[in-house]
Design a protein around this motif. Structure first.
Motif, PDB file in Angstrom:
ATOM      1  N   GLY A  86       0.789  -1.222   0.000  1.00 25.36           N
ATOM      2  CA  GLY A  86       0.000   0.000   0.000  1.00 25.36           C
ATOM      3  C   GLY A  86       0.824   1.276   0.000  1.00 25.36           C
ATOM      4  O   GLY A  86       0.257   2.377   0.069  1.00 25.36           O
ATOM      5  N   TYR A  87       2.148   1.149  -0.120  1.00 27.68           N
ATOM      6  CA  TYR A  87       3.021   2.322  -0.134  1.00 27.68           C
ATOM      7  C   TYR A  87       3.974   2.253  -1.323  1.00 27.68           C
ATOM      8  O   TYR A  87       4.379   1.162  -1.750  1.00 27.68           O
ATOM      9  N   LEU A  88       4.346   3.417  -1.834  1.00 22.98           N
ATOM     10  CA  LEU A  88       5.398   3.503  -2.832  1.00 22.98           C
ATOM     11  C   LEU A  88       6.646   4.045  -2.161  1.00 22.98           C
ATOM     12  O   LEU A  88       6.641   5.152  -1.615  1.00 22.98           O
ATOM     13  N   THR A  89       7.721   3.275  -2.195  1.00 24.49           N
ATOM     14  CA  THR A  89       8.992   3.725  -1.651  1.00 24.49           C
ATOM     15  C   THR A  89       9.822   4.383  -2.749  1.00 24.49           C
ATOM     16  O   THR A  89       9.533   4.249  -3.943  1.00 24.49           O
ATOM     17  N   THR A  90      10.865   5.076  -2.328  1.00 28.15           N
ATOM     18  CA  THR A  90      11.782   5.667  -3.295  1.00 28.15           C
ATOM     19  C   THR A  90      12.383   4.592  -4.192  1.00 28.15           C
ATOM     20  O   THR A  90      12.534   4.781  -5.404  1.00 28.15           O
ATOM     21  N   GLU A  91      12.706   3.429  -3.629  1.00 30.15           N
ATOM     22  CA  GLU A  91      13.292   2.339  -4.401  1.00 30.15           C
ATOM     23  C   GLU A  91      12.317   1.822  -5.452  1.00 30.15           C
ATOM     24  O   GLU A  91      12.707   1.568  -6.602  1.00 30.15           O
ATOM     25  N   GLU A  92      11.042   1.663  -5.072  1.00 31.65           N
ATOM     26  CA  GLU A  92      10.046   1.201  -6.042  1.00 31.65           C
ATOM     27  C   GLU A  92       9.840   2.212  -7.157  1.00 31.65           C
ATOM     28  O   GLU A  92       9.718   1.839  -8.336  1.00 31.65           O
ATOM     29  N   GLU A 280       8.114  15.882  -2.893  1.00 29.55           N
ATOM     30  CA  GLU A 280       7.058  16.833  -3.246  1.00 29.55           C
ATOM     31  C   GLU A 280       5.656  16.327  -2.902  1.00 29.55           C
ATOM     32  O   GLU A 280       4.708  17.108  -2.859  1.00 29.55           O
ATOM     33  N   SER A 281       5.506  15.024  -2.650  1.00 29.33           N
ATOM     34  CA  SER A 281       4.170  14.455  -2.466  1.00 29.33           C
ATOM     35  C   SER A 281       3.945  13.847  -1.089  1.00 29.33           C
ATOM     36  O   SER A 281       2.808  13.503  -0.747  1.00 29.33           O
ATOM     37  N   ASP A 282       4.990  13.703  -0.303  1.00 32.61           N
ATOM     38  CA  ASP A 282       4.927  12.995   0.977  1.00 32.61           C
ATOM     39  C   ASP A 282       4.403  13.923   2.086  1.00 32.61           C
ATOM     40  O   ASP A 282       5.165  14.518   2.846  1.00 32.61           O
ATOM     41  N   VAL A 283       3.088  14.011   2.189  1.00 34.55           N
ATOM     42  CA  VAL A 283       2.460  14.962   3.104  1.00 34.55           C
ATOM     43  C   VAL A 283       2.826  14.657   4.561  1.00 34.55           C
ATOM     44  O   VAL A 283       3.137  15.563   5.343  1.00 34.55           O
ATOM     45  N   LYS A 288       7.631   7.702   2.309  1.00 36.24           N
ATOM     46  CA  LYS A 288       6.972   6.831   1.336  1.00 36.24           C
ATOM     47  C   LYS A 288       5.615   7.426   1.022  1.00 36.24           C
ATOM     48  O   LYS A 288       5.111   8.290   1.752  1.00 36.24           O
ATOM     49  N   LEU A 289       5.018   6.958  -0.078  1.00 34.11           N
ATOM     50  CA  LEU A 289       3.777   7.556  -0.552  1.00 34.11           C
ATOM     51  C   LEU A 289       2.631   6.563  -0.517  1.00 34.11           C
ATOM     52  O   LEU A 289       2.772   5.410  -0.948  1.00 34.11           O
ATOM     53  N   THR A 290       1.493   7.007  -0.034  1.00 32.01           N
ATOM     54  CA  THR A 290       0.265   6.247  -0.190  1.00 32.01           C
ATOM     55  C   THR A 290      -0.336   6.585  -1.546  1.00 32.01           C
ATOM     56  O   THR A 290       0.038   7.577  -2.185  1.00 32.01           O
ATOM     57  N   LYS A 291      -1.282   5.766  -1.991  1.00 33.37           N
ATOM     58  CA  LYS A 291      -1.968   6.080  -3.243  1.00 33.37           C
ATOM     59  C   LYS A 291      -2.672   7.436  -3.127  1.00 33.37           C
ATOM     60  O   LYS A 291      -2.678   8.232  -4.081  1.00 33.37           O
ATOM     61  N   GLU A 292      -3.235   7.719  -1.948  1.00 26.07           N
ATOM     62  CA  GLU A 292      -3.927   8.990  -1.749  1.00 26.07           C
ATOM     63  C   GLU A 292      -2.972  10.168  -1.925  1.00 26.07           C
ATOM     64  O   GLU A 292      -3.326  11.175  -2.552  1.00 26.07           O
ATOM     65  N   GLU A 293      -1.749  10.055  -1.400  1.00 27.20           N
ATOM     66  CA  GLU A 293      -0.775  11.142  -1.554  1.00 27.20           C
ATOM     67  C   GLU A 293      -0.399  11.342  -3.013  1.00 27.20           C
ATOM     68  O   GLU A 293      -0.233  12.484  -3.476  1.00 27.20           O
ATOM     69  N   VAL A 294      -0.257  10.253  -3.751  1.00 23.12           N
ATOM     70  CA  VAL A 294       0.048  10.360  -5.177  1.00 23.12           C
ATOM     71  C   VAL A 294      -1.105  11.032  -5.915  1.00 23.12           C
ATOM     72  O   VAL A 294      -0.899  11.961  -6.708  1.00 23.12           O
ATOM     73  N   LEU A 295      -2.324  10.572  -5.660  1.00 23.56           N
ATOM     74  CA  LEU A 295      -3.473  11.113  -6.380  1.00 23.56           C
ATOM     75  C   LEU A 295      -3.752  12.562  -5.995  1.00 23.56           C
ATOM     76  O   LEU A 295      -4.227  13.351  -6.824  1.00 23.56           O
ATOM     77  N   ASP A 296      -3.462  12.922  -4.762  1.00 25.04           N
ATOM     78  CA  ASP A 296      -3.639  14.316  -4.354  1.00 25.04           C
ATOM     79  C   ASP A 296      -2.685  15.249  -5.107  1.00 25.04           C
ATOM     80  O   ASP A 296      -2.977  16.433  -5.296  1.00 25.04           O
TER      81      ASP A 296
END
Length: 320
Positions: A86-92, A280-283, A288-296
């Motif tokens: 459920g998270y996107l890491t920098t490595e991914e 820029e997206s990691d609120v 790491k980023l959730t899908k919600e953070e990416v979509l926001d």
């Protein structure tokens, strides 16, 4: 515009021949610029879109409505999340960007292969490439007598031949797909690095003394046609040249210094872009980023009709 950072991302402008005819030659490619310079050259988030999606796919997203763009981005997020936590890491994100770049390179080669493999033997001989790209020039040289541009076809032909022979590892003057990929995308291959450096030197070194001085370095980025004071970013670039480009402080860059600039060993542009997207997206600042953070922050990752830059190209494609 700045050129801190380095690495390459070539922009190909390939000649596509009509069947059975000689096409007028056209500039096959522009010399690549360091990614940080490319990042600032492109308006808005265009560099981010191209790094995240690939150039062709970025153009297709620019034709979508914001709603469609967000929906497709959500599906891409699911694909990037390799471990499905459920998270996107920098490595991914870094691995995804590298896959996108590799896909672009090999799709590009596949797209133009048939235009050069004229005898369909699954190799592209130098003579086939020369005829397809320069046949019109060779048969109609009088049309090019006044060409003074640095990339005039008279100069490009021997330059292309030199690059082709460097990519042709077995020396048979016929490129396999891998050798032709090295020819079109030399920045991706270790044995092509000297050619990348040499072509950069030749393009920027206007006085042909074998070095790039500060004025030549600046002139490659900025033409002060009005003769007024230089903008602040140009002054900053002059400082960059003195502090970071001219390593031995002799007032100019030699080949080794040029390589350090454009092909640094310690710079990974995919990792740098991944870190940028996360930052820029990691609120919640958990790295790491959730899908919600990416979509926001969707318009940083992908474009839409609301954020396009005027390209009219679209393509039919499978859902990413």
């Amino acid at each position: 515009m700045g050129s801190g950072g380095a690495g390459w991302c070539l922009a190909l402008l390939l000649l596509l021949l009509p069947p059975g005819g000689l096409g007028k030659p056209t500039a096959r490619q522009e010399r690549a610029r360091p990614p940080a310079a490319q990042h600032e050259d492109r308006p808005g988030f265009q560099y981010d879109h191209e790094a995240f999606l690939g150039k062709e796919e970025a153009r297709s997203f620019d034709q979508l409505s914001p709603e469609e763009s967000r929906e497709r981005l959500g599906k891409i997020v699911d694909r990037i999340d390799d471990n499905k936590d459920g998270y996107l890491t920098t490595e991914e994100l870094k691995n995804w960007i590298k896959r996108v770049q590799k896909r672009y390179i090999y799709e590009n080669v596949a797209k133009v292969w048939k235009d050069y493999d004229l005898n369909k033997d699954n190799k592209i001989a130098w003579e086939e490439y020369k005829q397809a790209t320069y046949g019109y020039y060779l048969e109609n040289p009088e049309e090019f007598q006044d060409a003074t541009d640095q990339h005039s076809f008279k100069k490009m032909l021997p330059r292309d031949e030199r690059r082709f022979k460097t990519a042709d590892l077995d020396g048979d003057l016929a490129a396999t797909r891998e050798e032709f990929t090295a020819f079109l995308h030399p920045e991706e291959f270790e044995h092509m690095k000297n050619i990348v450096v040499l072509e950069t030197l030749e393009d920027i070194d206007k006085n042909e003394d074998g070095f790039v001085d500060q004025d030549e370095y600046i002139a490659d980025m900025f033409a002060n046609e009005e003769g007024g004071p230089e903008p602040d970013w140009v002054i900053t670039e002059r400082e960059q040249f003195s502090d970071f480009r001219d390593l031995n402080k002799d007032g100019k860059m030699d080949k080794e210094e040029i390589q350090h600039w454009i092909l640094p060993q310690d710079y990974d542009h995919a990792l740098a872009e991944a870190r940028h997207l996360v930052y820029e997206s990691d609120v919640d600042k958990d790295q790491k980023l959730t899908k919600e953070e990416v979509l926001d922050n969707w318009n940083m990752f992908v474009g839409s009709q609301a954020t396009n830059y005027g390209e009219d190209l679209t393509r039919n494609h499978d859902e990413l």
